[in-house]
Motif scaffolding. Sequence first.
Motif, PDB file in Angstrom:
ATOM      1  N   THR A 159      42.646  32.598   3.472  1.00  0.00           N
ATOM      2  CA  THR A 159      43.347  32.677   4.226  1.00  0.00           C
ATOM      3  C   THR A 159      42.993  33.799   5.592  1.00  0.00           C
ATOM      4  O   THR A 159      42.684  33.651   6.510  1.00  0.00           O
TER       5      THR A 159
ATOM      6  N   THR B 124      42.828  31.681  -2.466  1.00  0.00           N
ATOM      7  CA  THR B 124      43.956  31.754  -1.497  1.00  0.00           C
ATOM      8  C   THR B 124      43.863  32.861  -0.545  1.00  0.00           C
ATOM      9  O   THR B 124      44.309  32.706   0.891  1.00  0.00           O
ATOM     10  N   LEU B 125      43.368  34.457  -1.456  1.00  0.00           N
ATOM     11  CA  LEU B 125      43.544  35.599  -0.665  1.00  0.00           C
ATOM     12  C   LEU B 125      41.656  35.110   0.646  1.00  0.00           C
ATOM     13  O   LEU B 125      42.487  35.365   1.831  1.00  0.00           O
TER      14      LEU B 125
ATOM     15  N   PHE C 114      50.759  35.228   0.399  1.00  0.00           N
ATOM     16  CA  PHE C 114      49.044  35.152   0.712  1.00  0.00           C
ATOM     17  C   PHE C 114      49.742  33.538   0.927  1.00  0.00           C
ATOM     18  O   PHE C 114      48.878  33.043   1.774  1.00  0.00           O
TER      19      PHE C 114
ATOM     20  N   GLN D 257      48.624  31.378   4.260  1.00  0.00           N
ATOM     21  CA  GLN D 257      47.826  30.120   4.007  1.00  0.00           C
ATOM     22  C   GLN D 257      48.129  29.377   4.823  1.00  0.00           C
ATOM     23  O   GLN D 257      47.309  28.472   5.154  1.00  0.00           O
TER      24      GLN D 257
END
Length: 478
Positions: free
Chosen positions: A191, A187-188, A130, A134
């Motif tokens: 992104t 983060t997911l 991930f 990002q």
Amino acid sequence: MEPLSIKRKFLGKYLSFSVGTWINAVISFFSVPLVSWLIEPSEYGKANMFLMMYSMVLSIVVFGTPNALMRFYHKIEDKGRLLWSCLIVPIMLSTLFAILALIFKKQVNLFLVGQESTSTYLLLIASVFFGVLQTFNQTLIRIQGKGFVYSSLQIVNSVSNVAFVLTCAFFFRRDFYAILYAQMLSTLITTGIGFSFQHEDWIPVKIDKGILTEIIAYSYPFLLVGLLWWLLGWTDRIILRMYTGFAEIGLYSAAFKLMSITNLFTTGFSTFWYPFAYEQYEKNRENKYVLAKVFDYVSFVMFSLSLIIISAKSLLFLLFEKSYRESAFVIPFLLLNPILTMMAIVADRGIDFLKKTYWFIVSDGAALAFNLVGNLLLIPILGAKGAALSTGLSYVIVFTIESTVSEKLYPVKYKLKRAYFFTVVFSLVAAINTFIERVGIGILSSLVGLVVVILLYKDVFKEVLGDLLKIWTFVTRQ
């Protein structure tokens, strides 16, 4: 006469890319103490070891290819082909890392959290994948100059991270997993939102072998520079792990986290400063006024801000849970990191302009060697304080080498003697606030330091006050 159009453009770019930084600073200011009441220092130390490993692996697997994406973006017309030609190397290296982590999962778990049977290695694998996505999302947004989009994603990442940590700690478990899951999930989310702004560059998947060869040739030197910079930033915690326990790492990490609020300013500034400086250099290589003026502003603001933080450190750490309050005496020397990094970002431009980037390897390598020896000598004696002292002084080496070399390659009338003099003054204030644990003496020394910096930078101080007055007048007249 100062070119007003350049100043306005500079401020406009800074505001668009830094608004997220300022809001993140406020979020961090309140969230770090709050987390300290939920998660004890030893668990916080384990989470920090995970984040250390994550950042190292990410810096390796991206292989410097985001730099190639920035370098060739305006040169190659097919942006999707360029993106995937850059991205294929990190994907392959991330896959290789995942295989190795699965094979050596016990060793990875033992190093990170001191336990063999955990799922930490799986979280690390997922976080790296991930993180790669990002990184490229953010790079695309930077290249396209979408400052407010970039800032918005920073805010989303910070808010979601805090929300996930609190939710997990309150309703599930109050250990290092709360921080790790929060980091991966934020983060997911970031992104996914970033992808919605850049989806035309991601689809369809196209790879050009000719471009790929050029990308690898351009990118691999950045891998070495990135690793040296990573080691410089994380040597302290690696050696703390060798000589102390997770609790000491947790105290150090709490101080580092509060210090990193100022690093947010550094990150926000560097995000727009590099392309802005390149643009000014290409337009008029003899116009060095902007560089000299920005250096003076940055020096004054960073010294002043850091002294204010030192003077308020004991009060700030009253917001933390009692077991974290020793961190107040760790933070002073750590503040040399953002101060000198910010100054170097401005004063080392000659190295970039003249394409002598191998000097970054020299400066980072010298600082790393100093920091390694310093940590090995001081941590067994002083613990986290020794780590902070060695790490802070190592950034003096980075700034000294880069500013000296840059000045010879591309002479600019930087007021370096003034900056060096106050670096010594600041180090004395930091020493008093580290080794004399009397709040009154610490506050007095910080306030004296603040008076000295205002007197040394009285010309900049007057300009800053004048600019603030102009902004206030403009706002009140609307």
